[in-house]
Scaffold this active site. Structure first.
Site, PDB file in Angstrom:
ATOM      1  N   HIS A 111     -22.176  43.963 -41.542  1.00 28.23           N
ATOM      2  CA  HIS A 111     -21.585  44.775 -40.468  1.00 28.23           C
ATOM      3  C   HIS A 111     -21.585  43.900 -39.216  1.00 28.23           C
ATOM      4  O   HIS A 111     -22.529  43.129 -39.003  1.00 28.23           O
ATOM      5  CB  HIS A 111     -22.433  45.993 -40.092  1.00 28.23           C
ATOM      6  N   ASP A 146     -24.949  44.034 -37.497  1.00 30.27           N
ATOM      7  CA  ASP A 146     -26.134  43.436 -38.140  1.00 30.27           C
ATOM      8  C   ASP A 146     -26.314  42.012 -37.663  1.00 30.27           C
ATOM      9  O   ASP A 146     -27.431  41.535 -37.527  1.00 30.27           O
ATOM     10  CB  ASP A 146     -25.997  43.256 -39.670  1.00 30.27           C
TER      11      ASP A 146
END
Ligand code: XLS
Ligand code: NI
Ligand code: NI
Length: 450
Positions: free
Chosen positions: A113, A116
């Protein structure tokens, strides 16, 4: 070729796994916990290597950002390479360590993501800048190791701005922010040569219908996806779009609740050609389905895209995201996948996390080795089932009344109610049914699972 290229240059960061050997195949009799017993990347199964069949992928969010925290306790896993800050420098360093880990493990793909890998800044411009700074490192590391990006995604659920949803928020600005975020997320995925982009709508749903205009929210979700498709064309991103179904958690109801709900939504909005599904075992369980069911449902609509490999705990009602170890489950998954021709852009993506109590970096290796072996064994069992052919034969035979006579006439649209009534009035009653043989078939599956 999905296999990982030879290491070209050494990592630019300190080596954190120097005491851990390169994980390699030693065969089923090995007792070495640092070796694969079943996953032999170069081994041919039905003319393709295991690496090409399985296309294993490591997820950044659980494996490198998981803390082991839960609703009742703080994290247990401060990694030795993390300094505990949310700085860009720490994020860049972590990225290099992540690639050291993946090099040792030998997985050919990864997934992430946007949030992240890089910290959010005080505004969107700064956030995008942070992302670029870490993507630059990811790009270098991908080049260095040959590890490819299975898919990227945007986190549209973590930040409080998405408390009411992202594309389905009552706040139009949240929609706009999410659009800006996905635009950037797609751009960096494209830049990294990603094979796909996933939409998991964690907050696209509701917690009470009393405050929800369901129709309006669904229309907005469709608009959002249409804009994404348009922008994808505009930047020439050729990766596959995926929707990842899940019925609930964090919302009480998620709109993309299962494969059937996603397919209906896509079809209704003319989007079926633009999306496939990324199915996750634990999500299937939460929806009251098996993964087998979700895969058959998606595949029969030509929308079986990729797999988030994990499992739930039957005693717990939430998304525990455990590493898959059940050979029975992986065998049925691989059987179904192969029945529909295998992966094109997708892969076996370990959207799974080690337990809170398994807090050391070594556990990350054991977890992935186990998951990869469980799938490799499932692949071999599936291939054996296919080579034997009795299951296919049984199903074919079970439907043989449709191959000729009245069955074929119905399938070809040659008859209607009037003709069928005449046919039955003449015949009097139906041809005798035969047994479904469930127990016999279950016994047969167990012959392969040794
Ligand atoms: C959460 C989802 C998520 C997606 C990517 O339950 O599985 O991790 O895979 O956003
Ligand atoms: Ni997932
Ligand atoms: Ni999940």
């Amino acid at each position: 070729m999905a296999t990982i290229k030879k290491k070209r240059t050494a990592s630019a960061a300190k080596e954190y796994f120097s005491k851990i050997p390169q994980i390699s195949y030693e065969g089923p009799t090995s007792k070495n916990p640092w070796a694969f017993k079943w996953y032999n990347p170069e081994e041919l199964v039905e003319g393709k290597t295991m690496a090409e069949h399985l296309r294993f992928s490591v997820v950044y969010w659980h494996t490198f950002r998981g803390t082991g925290g839960d609703q009742f306790g703080m994290g247990t896993m401060l990694r030795p390479w993390d300094d505990g800050t949310e700085s860009v420098e720490n994020a860049q360093k972590r990225m290099r360590i992540a690639f050291q880990f993946m090099e040792k493990l030998g997985n050919p793909f990864w997934a992430f993501h946007d949030r992240d890998i890089a910290p959010e800044g005080s505004n969107l411009r700064q956030t995008n800048k942070n992302l670029d700074a870490v993507v630059k490192v990811a790009k270098e590391e991908m080049k260095r190791t040959g590890i490819k990006l299975l898919w990227g995604t945007s986190n549209l659920f973590g930040n409080p701005r998405y408390m009411h949803g992202a594309a389905t928020s009552c706040n139009a600005d949240a929609f706009a922010f999410a659009a800006a975020q996905v635009k950037k997320g797609m751009e960096v995925t494209h830049e990294l040569g990603g094979g796909g982009f996933t939409f998991w709508g964690g907050r696209e749903g509701y917690t009470t219908l009393l405050n929800t205009d369901l129709k309006r929210e669904l229309d907005h979700l469709a608009k959002f996806f249409k804009m994404a498709v348009e922008y994808k064309k505009e930047i020439g991103f050729k990766g596959q779009f995926y929707i990842e179904p899940k019925p609930k958690e964090p919302t009480k109801h998620q709109y993309d609740s299962d494969a059937a709900a996603c397919l209906n939504f896509l079809r209704q909005n003319g989007l079926l050609k633009d999306f496939k599904l990324n199915l996750e075992t634990n999500h299937a369980m939460l929806a009251g389905h098996t993964m087998h069911h979700e895969m058959e449902t998606a595949a029969s609509a030509g929308a079986l895209g990729s797999l988030d490999a994990n499992t739930g705990d039957p005693m717990l009602g939430w998304d525990t995201d455990q590493f898959p170890t059940s050979i029975y489950e992986t065998s049925l998954i691989m059987y179904t996948l192969m029945k529909y021709g295998g992966f094109t852009t997708g892969g076996v993506n370990f959207d799974a996390k080690v337990r809170r109590e398994s807090f050391t970096p070594e556990d990350l290796f054991f977890a992935h080795i186990g998951g990869m072996d469980a799938f490799a064994r499932g692949l071999k069992i599936a291939a054996a089932m296919r080579a034997d052919g009795r299951l296919v034969e049984f199903v074919k035979d079970r439907y043989s009344s449709w191959d000729s006579g009245i069955g074929a006439d119905i399938e070809k649209g040659k008859v209607g109610f009037k003709e069928l009534s005449e046919y039955m009035l003449k015949k009097g009653n139906i041809a005798p049914n035969s047994s479904g043989r469930q127990e016999f078939l279950e016994n047969m599956i167990n012959e392969y699972i040794m």
